[in-house]
Scaffold this motif. Structure first.
Motif, mmCIF file in Angstrom:
data_model
loop_
_atom_site.group_PDB
_atom_site.id
_atom_site.type_symbol
_atom_site.label_atom_id
_atom_site.label_comp_id
_atom_site.label_asym_id
_atom_site.label_seq_id
_atom_site.Cartn_x
_atom_site.Cartn_y
_atom_site.Cartn_z
ATOM 1 N N UNK A 90 0.795 -1.224 0.000
ATOM 2 C CA UNK A 90 0.000 0.000 0.000
ATOM 3 C C UNK A 90 0.824 1.269 0.000
ATOM 4 N N UNK A 91 1.988 1.243 -0.624
ATOM 5 C CA UNK A 91 2.844 2.428 -0.618
ATOM 6 C C UNK A 91 2.204 3.572 -1.396
ATOM 7 N N UNK A 92 2.623 4.771 -1.095
ATOM 8 C CA UNK A 92 2.105 5.964 -1.783
ATOM 9 C C UNK A 92 3.170 6.593 -2.672
ATOM 10 N N UNK A 93 4.292 5.931 -2.773
ATOM 11 C CA UNK A 93 5.359 6.455 -3.616
ATOM 12 C C UNK A 93 5.342 5.736 -4.969
ATOM 13 N N UNK A 94 6.467 5.617 -5.634
ATOM 14 C CA UNK A 94 6.540 5.008 -6.961
ATOM 15 C C UNK A 94 6.884 3.519 -6.907
ATOM 16 N N UNK B 96 -4.110 -1.917 0.278
ATOM 17 C CA UNK B 96 -3.785 -0.871 1.263
ATOM 18 C C UNK B 96 -2.682 -1.409 2.154
ATOM 19 N N UNK B 97 -2.180 -0.571 3.024
ATOM 20 C CA UNK B 97 -1.145 -1.007 3.950
ATOM 21 C C UNK B 97 -1.762 -1.989 4.937
ATOM 22 N N UNK B 98 -1.321 -3.223 4.859
ATOM 23 C CA UNK B 98 -1.859 -4.284 5.716
ATOM 24 C C UNK B 98 -0.893 -4.652 6.837
#
Length: 167
Positions: free
Chosen positions: A8-12, A34-36
């Motif tokens: 669930x990272x929000x980067x590349x 998502x981040x689990x």
């Protein structure tokens, strides 16, 4: 093959994994919605990866990949589980070393079997992974569950380096 798990990272991260696959590298990716959490991401990788042997390693580049050869040697010696264990905690702060020591002692006092100074760098045979799937835990603590599988296990020591990037 190297399996990357994007938790669930929000980067590349996912874009980078896809670029490896598109270039034909021996890479596969798992993208969680998502981040689990770290333990669930590890489990997703272990349960999805194929092969006779699966080795889990964090992407922060702290664990010495040169220990993989020794882990494979131990597997060929008949071990189903090979724990990567730090020789020492030199790269940790004094506070981190102290809290780690307290953690391992507390877990042991509660009756859990863990391997001192082992995080999540380990080799599991295919049959060990298949038996790990039989555990139906929702609050995962793989360091405590893997020893319960019961197969022949051993340790490979290695030096841990400072973190390459924030996790």
């Amino acid at each position: 093959r190297v399996w990357f798990v994007d938790d669930g990272s929000r980067d590349r991260t996912w874009e980078i994994i896809q670029s490896f696959v598109q270039r034909g590298l021996p890479v596969a990716g798992i993208k969680l919605t998502r981040n689990r959490g770290h333990q669930n991401a590890l489990l997703a990788g272990l349960f999805t990866a194929e092969g006779e042997v699966v080795i889990s390693i964090d992407a922060d580049l702290q664990d010495d990949i040169n220990a993989i050869e020794q882990m494979l040697d131990r597997f060929h010696d008949g071990y189903d589980i090979v724990y990567g264990v730090r020789k020492r905690r030199r790269s940790d702060t004094l506070f981190k070393r102290f809290t780690a020591e307290i953690f391992y002692r507390l877990v042991a006092s509660l009756g859990a079997q863990t391997i001192f100074n082992h995080a999540d760098y380990r080799l599991l045979s295919r049959r060990a992974v298949e038996d790990l799937k039989k555990f139906r835990e929702t609050n995962l603590f793989l360091r405590g569950i893997v020893p319960l599988i019961g197969y022949r296990s051993t340790i490979v020591h290695y030096e841990r380096t400072p973190r390459f990037a924030a996790a």
